[in-house]
Design a protein around this motif. Sequence first.
Motif, PDB file in Angstrom:
ATOM      1  N   SER A  74      35.341  27.140  19.755  1.00 35.20           N
ATOM      2  CA  SER A  74      35.236  25.840  20.681  1.00 35.20           C
ATOM      3  C   SER A  74      33.946  25.978  21.669  1.00 35.20           C
ATOM      4  N   SER A  75      33.979  24.936  22.365  1.00 32.75           N
ATOM      5  CA  SER A  75      32.659  24.290  23.013  1.00 32.75           C
ATOM      6  C   SER A  75      32.569  25.612  24.180  1.00 32.75           C
ATOM      7  N   ILE A  76      31.476  25.719  24.582  1.00 31.27           N
ATOM      8  CA  ILE A  76      31.077  26.555  26.015  1.00 31.27           C
ATOM      9  C   ILE A  76      31.253  25.818  27.210  1.00 31.27           C
ATOM     10  N   LEU A  77      31.984  26.143  28.113  1.00 27.33           N
ATOM     11  CA  LEU A  77      32.028  25.536  29.408  1.00 27.33           C
ATOM     12  C   LEU A  77      30.991  26.191  30.312  1.00 27.33           C
ATOM     13  N   TYR A  78      30.361  25.155  31.098  1.00 32.08           N
ATOM     14  CA  TYR A  78      29.595  25.788  32.212  1.00 32.08           C
ATOM     15  C   TYR A  78      29.744  25.143  33.440  1.00 32.08           C
ATOM     16  N   GLN A  79      29.092  26.010  34.478  1.00 28.34           N
ATOM     17  CA  GLN A  79      29.028  25.281  35.756  1.00 28.34           C
ATOM     18  C   GLN A  79      27.906  25.765  36.590  1.00 28.34           C
ATOM     19  N   THR A  80      27.282  24.789  37.292  1.00 30.53           N
ATOM     20  CA  THR A  80      26.125  25.171  38.131  1.00 30.53           C
ATOM     21  C   THR A  80      26.245  24.404  39.577  1.00 30.53           C
ATOM     22  N   SER A  81      25.679  24.776  40.550  1.00 29.95           N
ATOM     23  CA  SER A  81      25.683  23.865  41.741  1.00 29.95           C
ATOM     24  C   SER A  81      25.319  22.439  41.448  1.00 29.95           C
ATOM     25  N   GLU A  82      24.666  22.010  40.391  1.00 30.46           N
ATOM     26  CA  GLU A  82      24.298  20.704  39.953  1.00 30.46           C
ATOM     27  C   GLU A  82      25.196  20.074  39.165  1.00 30.46           C
ATOM     28  N   ASP A  83      25.910  20.972  38.156  1.00 32.28           N
ATOM     29  CA  ASP A  83      26.538  20.253  37.086  1.00 32.28           C
ATOM     30  C   ASP A  83      27.511  21.089  36.620  1.00 32.28           C
ATOM     31  N   GLN A  84      28.529  20.396  35.809  1.00 27.98           N
ATOM     32  CA  GLN A  84      29.786  21.243  35.161  1.00 27.98           C
ATOM     33  C   GLN A  84      30.120  20.241  33.969  1.00 27.98           C
ATOM     34  N   ALA A  85      29.965  20.952  32.933  1.00 29.68           N
ATOM     35  CA  ALA A  85      30.108  20.142  31.588  1.00 29.68           C
ATOM     36  C   ALA A  85      30.400  21.335  30.643  1.00 29.68           C
ATOM     37  N   GLU A  86      30.239  20.857  29.080  1.00 31.33           N
ATOM     38  CA  GLU A  86      30.433  21.752  28.045  1.00 31.33           C
ATOM     39  C   GLU A  86      29.346  21.562  27.038  1.00 31.33           C
ATOM     40  N   ILE A  87      29.307  22.561  26.132  1.00 30.94           N
ATOM     41  CA  ILE A  87      28.360  22.727  25.013  1.00 30.94           C
ATOM     42  C   ILE A  87      29.118  22.495  23.859  1.00 30.94           C
ATOM     43  N   ALA A  88      28.804  21.889  22.772  1.00 30.73           N
ATOM     44  CA  ALA A  88      29.348  21.930  21.531  1.00 30.73           C
ATOM     45  C   ALA A  88      28.698  23.241  20.842  1.00 30.73           C
ATOM     46  N   VAL A  89      29.765  23.884  20.037  1.00 31.91           N
ATOM     47  CA  VAL A  89      29.290  24.798  19.108  1.00 31.91           C
ATOM     48  C   VAL A  89      29.032  24.583  17.736  1.00 31.91           C
ATOM     49  N   THR A  90      27.859  24.867  17.108  1.00 35.47           N
ATOM     50  CA  THR A  90      27.598  24.646  15.706  1.00 35.47           C
ATOM     51  C   THR A  90      28.897  25.145  14.797  1.00 35.47           C
ATOM     52  N   GLU A  91      29.306  24.285  13.894  1.00 33.02           N
ATOM     53  CA  GLU A  91      30.278  24.942  13.078  1.00 33.02           C
ATOM     54  C   GLU A  91      29.426  25.604  11.881  1.00 33.02           C
ATOM     55  N   VAL A  92      29.733  26.714  11.334  1.00 29.03           N
ATOM     56  CA  VAL A  92      29.461  27.380  10.327  1.00 29.03           C
ATOM     57  C   VAL A  92      30.590  27.882   9.466  1.00 29.03           C
ATOM     58  N   ASP A  93      29.983  28.303   8.197  1.00 30.82           N
ATOM     59  CA  ASP A  93      31.091  29.065   7.387  1.00 30.82           C
ATOM     60  C   ASP A  93      31.040  30.552   7.896  1.00 30.82           C
ATOM     61  N   VAL A  94      32.238  31.191   8.662  1.00 34.38           N
ATOM     62  CA  VAL A  94      32.286  32.297   9.225  1.00 34.38           C
ATOM     63  C   VAL A  94      32.783  33.399   8.130  1.00 34.38           C
ATOM     64  N   VAL A  95      31.727  34.224   8.108  1.00 36.18           N
ATOM     65  CA  VAL A  95      32.140  35.463   7.315  1.00 36.18           C
ATOM     66  C   VAL A  95      32.401  36.534   8.012  1.00 36.18           C
ATOM     67  N   ASP A  96      31.831  36.897   9.251  1.00 38.86           N
ATOM     68  CA  ASP A  96      32.180  37.953  10.206  1.00 38.86           C
ATOM     69  C   ASP A  96      31.632  37.645  11.667  1.00 38.86           C
ATOM     70  N   SER A  97      32.594  37.568  12.219  1.00 38.29           N
ATOM     71  CA  SER A  97      32.172  37.286  13.794  1.00 38.29           C
ATOM     72  C   SER A  97      31.958  38.570  14.674  1.00 38.29           C
ATOM     73  N   LEU A  98      31.794  39.723  13.895  1.00 39.55           N
ATOM     74  CA  LEU A  98      31.743  40.828  14.854  1.00 39.55           C
ATOM     75  C   LEU A  98      30.231  41.051  15.510  1.00 39.55           C
ATOM     76  N   GLY A  99      30.299  41.034  16.712  1.00 39.07           N
ATOM     77  CA  GLY A  99      28.948  41.150  17.713  1.00 39.07           C
ATOM     78  C   GLY A  99      28.404  39.600  17.954  1.00 39.07           C
ATOM     79  N   ALA A 100      29.039  38.824  17.391  1.00 41.17           N
ATOM     80  CA  ALA A 100      28.548  37.455  17.828  1.00 41.17           C
ATOM     81  C   ALA A 100      28.326  37.130  19.356  1.00 41.17           C
ATOM     82  N   GLY A 101      29.214  37.433  19.905  1.00 36.08           N
ATOM     83  CA  GLY A 101      29.228  37.238  21.538  1.00 36.08           C
ATOM     84  C   GLY A 101      28.002  38.146  22.120  1.00 36.08           C
TER      85      GLY A 101
END
Length: 285
Positions: free
Chosen positions: A214-241
């Motif tokens: 899902s999208s990434i939420l972010y917040q700074t002193s100037e802005d608060q919004a979200e960033i879309a995450v690119t969809e891929v065919d997931v084989v293994d999510s280990l270590g992605a974060g």
Amino acid sequence: MKKALFFGLATLDIQYLVDQFPEENIKVKTHPPELLVGGPATNAAVAFSVLNGGANLVTAIGHHAFVPHFQQDFSQTNIQLTDLLANQPAVPVLATVITSANGNRTIFTHHPEEVEQNQSFSSLLDEVEPEIILLDGFYPHAAVQLCQEAKRRKIPIAFDGGSWKKHLPELLPLVDFAICSHDFKPPGCQTSGGVFDYLDQQCIPYKAITRGGSSILYQTSEDQAEIAVTEVDVVDSLGAGDFFHGAFCYYYLCSRDFVDALRRASLLASQTCRFKGTRSWINKI
């Protein structure tokens, strides 16, 4: 070449790949497991090194039977190691990882023993001259000492908030960038808004919450919004974060733009999910 210092956990991950998670009291025969060097700070350092051509890691390895696995991985990924337990007998941190065909994983592991570190990190910072430091919240006593010295030198500090840990109230006020997972829940916080409010109270100027696919939420002193995450065919999510955090450090040093670094790091992290394990993506992306 950019200069970063990664501080935190190194593990040996024993990864089994299965079609689906087994039921209780079932013995599953599968292919031999992969032995992978992992840990949040370690994987972050690897991603930074892939982009940069090298990285510096401070962790606790010590002396035990698995040391050659760590040495080989660090050599192949061009990681310069500072071992908090150099030449000392130690119990390695092991993680058993079960990854199903859809890329989801379940991990069994344990917390490392605390490392007593009463020496100054001044000489290490003199040697590495990092432009940014990333922490994963492990080895808190030594981490606080490192951060205090880094703050005196005005070195920005990024924090990988994978999950809440009871010692974090001492560490978080020293942080400049807090990038947390959706599992990071400080006491009394049940929503993303509550987490942002808590981090605000720690006077952290740049904050983000990653939420898997899902999208990434972010917040700074100037802005608060979200960033879309690119969809891929997931084989293994280990270590992605973890790779996200390492890539963030690299891209931030390139642009000095928090949101741009989040966006570019997200793209790399998504692409790593197309490959099995935590190292096979390196020569393919």
